[in-house]
Design an enzyme around this catalytic site. Sequence first.
Site, PDB file in Angstrom:
ATOM      1  N   LYS A 172       8.214   0.916 -14.795  1.00 15.13           N
ATOM      2  CA  LYS A 172       8.881   1.246 -13.527  1.00 15.13           C
ATOM      3  C   LYS A 172      10.354   0.817 -13.506  1.00 15.13           C
ATOM      4  O   LYS A 172      11.227   1.581 -13.108  1.00 15.13           O
ATOM      5  CB  LYS A 172       8.138   0.556 -12.374  1.00 15.13           C
TER       6      LYS A 172
ATOM      7  N   ASP B  91      10.016   8.202  -9.331  1.00 15.99           N
ATOM      8  CA  ASP B  91       9.484   8.747 -10.588  1.00 15.99           C
ATOM      9  C   ASP B  91       9.659  10.259 -10.674  1.00 15.99           C
ATOM     10  O   ASP B  91      10.184  10.784 -11.656  1.00 15.99           O
ATOM     11  CB  ASP B  91       7.994   8.412 -10.758  1.00 15.99           C
ATOM     12  N   SER B  92       9.206  10.953  -9.637  1.00 19.75           N
ATOM     13  CA  SER B  92       9.273  12.422  -9.720  1.00 19.75           C
ATOM     14  C   SER B  92      10.726  12.902  -9.673  1.00 19.75           C
ATOM     15  O   SER B  92      11.061  13.914 -10.289  1.00 19.75           O
ATOM     16  CB  SER B  92       8.435  13.076  -8.618  1.00 19.75           C
ATOM     17  N   THR B  93      11.594  12.167  -8.987  1.00 14.90           N
ATOM     18  CA  THR B  93      12.995  12.592  -8.939  1.00 14.90           C
ATOM     19  C   THR B  93      13.666  12.417 -10.304  1.00 14.90           C
ATOM     20  O   THR B  93      14.381  13.301 -10.773  1.00 14.90           O
ATOM     21  CB  THR B  93      13.782  11.794  -7.875  1.00 14.90           C
TER      22      THR B  93
ATOM     23  N   HIS C 172      -0.968 -16.292 -27.882  1.00 17.89           N
ATOM     24  CA  HIS C 172      -0.354 -15.057 -27.372  1.00 17.89           C
ATOM     25  C   HIS C 172       1.152 -15.232 -27.157  1.00 17.89           C
ATOM     26  O   HIS C 172       1.562 -15.804 -26.150  1.00 17.89           O
ATOM     27  CB  HIS C 172      -1.007 -14.650 -26.048  1.00 17.89           C
TER      28      HIS C 172
ATOM     29  N   GLU D 103       3.207 -13.026 -26.334  1.00 19.60           N
ATOM     30  CA  GLU D 103       3.730 -12.069 -25.363  1.00 19.60           C
ATOM     31  C   GLU D 103       3.692 -12.573 -23.924  1.00 19.60           C
ATOM     32  O   GLU D 103       4.328 -12.003 -23.051  1.00 19.60           O
ATOM     33  CB  GLU D 103       2.982 -10.732 -25.487  1.00 19.60           C
TER      34      GLU D 103
ATOM     35  N   CYS E 178      -4.343 -13.042 -32.082  1.00 15.12           N
ATOM     36  CA  CYS E 178      -5.678 -13.340 -31.563  1.00 15.12           C
ATOM     37  C   CYS E 178      -6.736 -12.448 -32.224  1.00 15.12           C
ATOM     38  O   CYS E 178      -6.986 -12.584 -33.410  1.00 15.12           O
ATOM     39  CB  CYS E 178      -5.669 -13.238 -30.043  1.00 15.12           C
ATOM     40  N   TYR E 179      -7.328 -11.498 -31.500  1.00 11.56           N
ATOM     41  CA  TYR E 179      -8.303 -10.603 -32.148  1.00 11.56           C
ATOM     42  C   TYR E 179      -7.680  -9.951 -33.376  1.00 11.56           C
ATOM     43  O   TYR E 179      -8.336  -9.778 -34.400  1.00 11.56           O
ATOM     44  CB  TYR E 179      -8.772  -9.517 -31.179  1.00 11.56           C
TER      45      TYR E 179
ATOM     46  N   SER F 255       8.176  14.347  -4.892  1.00  8.95           N
ATOM     47  CA  SER F 255       7.658  13.732  -3.678  1.00  8.95           C
ATOM     48  C   SER F 255       8.739  13.031  -2.876  1.00  8.95           C
ATOM     49  O   SER F 255       8.509  12.629  -1.748  1.00  8.95           O
ATOM     50  CB  SER F 255       6.610  12.696  -4.079  1.00  8.95           C
TER      51      SER F 255
ATOM     52  N   ARG G  72      -8.138  11.474   2.119  1.00  5.25           N
ATOM     53  CA  ARG G  72      -7.497  11.555   0.797  1.00  5.25           C
ATOM     54  C   ARG G  72      -7.890  12.833   0.074  1.00  5.25           C
ATOM     55  O   ARG G  72      -7.055  13.513  -0.505  1.00  5.25           O
ATOM     56  CB  ARG G  72      -7.913  10.360  -0.066  1.00  5.25           C
TER      57      ARG G  72
ATOM     58  N   GLY H 110       9.993  10.304  -4.219  1.00  8.36           N
ATOM     59  CA  GLY H 110       9.946   8.984  -4.848  1.00  8.36           C
ATOM     60  C   GLY H 110      10.788   8.965  -6.112  1.00  8.36           C
ATOM     61  O   GLY H 110      11.272  10.003  -6.567  1.00  8.36           O
TER      62      GLY H 110
ATOM     63  N   LYS I 129      -3.556  -9.748  -0.809  1.00  7.22           N
ATOM     64  CA  LYS I 129      -4.468  -8.885  -1.568  1.00  7.22           C
ATOM     65  C   LYS I 129      -4.791  -9.596  -2.871  1.00  7.22           C
ATOM     66  O   LYS I 129      -3.852  -9.918  -3.596  1.00  7.22           O
ATOM     67  CB  LYS I 129      -3.795  -7.560  -1.879  1.00  7.22           C
TER      68      LYS I 129
ATOM     69  N   ASP J 206       7.204  -2.867  36.381  1.00  5.43           N
ATOM     70  CA  ASP J 206       6.165  -3.285  37.319  1.00  5.43           C
ATOM     71  C   ASP J 206       4.826  -2.672  36.967  1.00  5.43           C
ATOM     72  O   ASP J 206       3.849  -2.824  37.680  1.00  5.43           O
ATOM     73  CB  ASP J 206       6.535  -2.841  38.752  1.00  5.43           C
TER      74      ASP J 206
ATOM     75  N   GLY K 243      -7.857  -8.701 -28.102  1.00  3.18           N
ATOM     76  CA  GLY K 243      -8.861  -7.812 -27.522  1.00  3.18           C
ATOM     77  C   GLY K 243     -10.077  -8.613 -27.111  1.00  3.18           C
ATOM     78  O   GLY K 243     -10.255  -9.756 -27.530  1.00  3.18           O
TER      79      GLY K 243
ATOM     80  N   GLU L 128      -2.740  -1.076   1.741  1.00  2.00           N
ATOM     81  CA  GLU L 128      -2.899  -0.128   2.844  1.00  2.00           C
ATOM     82  C   GLU L 128      -4.040  -0.593   3.755  1.00  2.00           C
ATOM     83  O   GLU L 128      -4.896  -1.368   3.348  1.00  2.00           O
ATOM     84  CB  GLU L 128      -3.225   1.272   2.291  1.00  2.00           C
TER      85      GLU L 128
HETATM   86  P1  XMP Z   1      -4.031  -0.660  -2.076  1.00  2.00           P
HETATM   87  O1  XMP Z   1      -4.141  -0.280  -0.647  1.00  2.00           O
HETATM   88  O2  XMP Z   1      -5.047   0.003  -2.956  1.00  2.00           O
HETATM   89  O3  XMP Z   1      -2.625  -0.105  -2.552  1.00  2.00           O
HETATM   90  O4  XMP Z   1      -3.977  -2.144  -2.272  1.00  2.00           O
HETATM   91  C1  XMP Z   1      -2.022  -0.361  -3.792  1.00  2.00           C
HETATM   92  C2  XMP Z   1      -0.858   0.592  -3.943  1.00  2.00           C
HETATM   93  O5  XMP Z   1      -1.349   1.924  -4.069  1.00  2.00           O
HETATM   94  C3  XMP Z   1      -0.867   2.732  -3.010  1.00  2.00           C
HETATM   95  N1  XMP Z   1      -1.954   3.628  -2.586  1.00  2.00           N
HETATM   96  C4  XMP Z   1      -2.004   4.939  -2.848  1.00  2.00           C
HETATM   97  N2  XMP Z   1      -1.128   5.736  -3.497  1.00  2.00           N
HETATM   98  N3  XMP Z   1      -2.551   7.598  -3.117  1.00  2.00           N
HETATM   99  C5  XMP Z   1      -1.399   7.073  -3.618  1.00  2.00           C
HETATM  100  O6  XMP Z   1      -0.608   7.823  -4.205  1.00  2.00           O
HETATM  101  C6  XMP Z   1      -3.480   6.851  -2.462  1.00  2.00           C
HETATM  102  O7  XMP Z   1      -4.518   7.343  -2.038  1.00  2.00           O
HETATM  103  C7  XMP Z   1      -3.184   5.452  -2.324  1.00  2.00           C
HETATM  104  N4  XMP Z   1      -3.853   4.409  -1.751  1.00  2.00           N
HETATM  105  C8  XMP Z   1      -3.070   3.311  -1.920  1.00  2.00           C
HETATM  106  C9  XMP Z   1      -0.423   1.775  -1.930  1.00  2.00           C
HETATM  107  O8  XMP Z   1       0.565   2.347  -1.091  1.00  2.00           O
HETATM  108  C10 XMP Z   1       0.076   0.611  -2.738  1.00  2.00           C
HETATM  109  O9  XMP Z   1       1.387   0.846  -3.214  1.00  2.00           O
END
Ligand code: XMP
Length: 513
Positions: A369, A223-225, A164, A166, A77-78, A219, A292, A221, A505, A450, A50, A511
């Site tokens: 995940k 997770d929800s499925t 550590h 881990e 550690c901590y 959705s 959003r 995706g 990134k 053209d 920690g 995004e």
């Molecule tokens: P960024 O753009 O923040 O994206 O580097 C990191 C991950 O998060 C997703 N992302 C979102 N997912 N609502 C969501 O459910 C959002 O408003 C949102 N903004 C970014 C992005 O697709 C990537 O997987």
Amino acid sequence: TILVLDFGSQYSHLITRRLREFNVYTEMLPCTQKISELSWKPKGIILSGGPYSVYEEGSPHVDHAIFDLGVPILGICYGMQELAWINGKGVARGEKREYGPATLDVQDQSCPLFKDVDHSQVWMSHGDKLSALPTGFTTVATSDNSPFAAIAHKTEKIYGIQFHPEVTHTAKGNLLLRNFAVDICKANQNWTMANFIDTEISRIRTLVGPTAEVIGAVSGGVDSTVAAKLLSIAIGERFHAIYVDNGVMRKNETETVHKTLTEGLGINLTVVDASEEFLGKLKGVTDPEKKRKIIGNTFIEVFERQAALIQPKSGEEIEFLLQGTLYPDVIESISFKGPSHTIKTHHNVGGLLDDMKLKLIEPLRELFKDEVRALGEIMEIPHDLVWRHPFPGPGLAIRVLGEVTPAQVKIAREADFIFIEEIKKAGLYREISQAFAALLPVKSVGVMGDQRTYEQVIALRAIETTDFMTADWFVFEASFLKRVASRIVNEVDGVARVTYDITSKPPATVEWE
Ligand code: XMP
């Protein structure tokens, strides 16, 4: 089960991860957890690292009742400094932070924690270190900079290590954790996914009872499925899945989700087409955060409206809300101030809880995940869905830069479809963490036949990442990019130019908005 008490180290969740890799089930709770409030008895306890100093006022401390359980304890550690603090001081402020590799010298070869671990590289990351042995302990291992790299109690099974185990930079860290969990704690190695499904289904049945009904958003995706499929196995038609078409979904998405979830997976699903409502509210809006908010709020309105139409057979109200929250979402919100199960703001359904008086069901809250994906495979959810890239809740609205109109969404949708199709054809989909096309609000001159054209620009983005906190752009072959660009310009009306985003990134995000 091994209990990990989390003092807030950035590595804490990795402890859980490693133990599960050799099928030992582990649960992580905040370090302030009261032992008397636990409904189960752990076979062993690990105190994580920690960012605090044990002697500082306000720093977190563990419930001393952990010593009354008579189970083995490992302080990392901590966690080790905490053991020393409780057992008679001995913690010194490190003159300098020690960060990086060190070589471990095991002094006491008979210590079961260090079976086959001698002279290996370990990873140090700490400010404080022990300056003297706490009462009742002996030194088990040293390193150049840490005379007490590992300590053990003379009579009890209590161990402390400064490094550590881990993190992967500790060469034999897995072995050490295995020595602790399996040999010393005698934890069962029976944690498997198939096992998890059975336990979770009976847990859901007990929780929901014989008549109550559950509602949940899906959705498309993974997770929800997976969460919906679990509920559907557990309570059948008493689970109501709702899919909202917000008008900014990918090409063919609504049809595919409908077919897969109902025909394929037998889930009780209602599809709500609210495209016009969403697109109406998005008209004229260009600010990404506003987009959003509008999408998040409209989603809640539509979902609640739909929920009100469901008439449970029991005559009672719907009682539970399903959420596909994963372990990383949960641990992000655990701190020593106590667990707060806040849902990430970017989670679309976060706001539902405040409005509807529903109790939460989160069957995936203990999974990572890749474990959810393994679960999806076992439950025979189609491969394509299980391995799908993540897709943001606000959908194409944040991939159409500037104002979101039906015409703009159509361009982004078509371009995205071609890009993903080509990625799949090239066998690259699984190598890439996320890929998409963004439509820029810029016009550029082109020439077709053209004719001189003046149309928009598509930016392709494909990244590799493990956690989405940092990401690198994917290196395609030039011939691949050439093919995609040519298809998009030729097949999608309104696009004159295609570019490929080569920013990592940070500094850029995944995004574009
Ligand atoms: P960024 O753009 O923040 O994206 O580097 C990191 C991950 O998060 C997703 N992302 C979102 N997912 N609502 C969501 O459910 C959002 O408003 C949102 N903004 C970014 C992005 O697709 C990537 O997987």
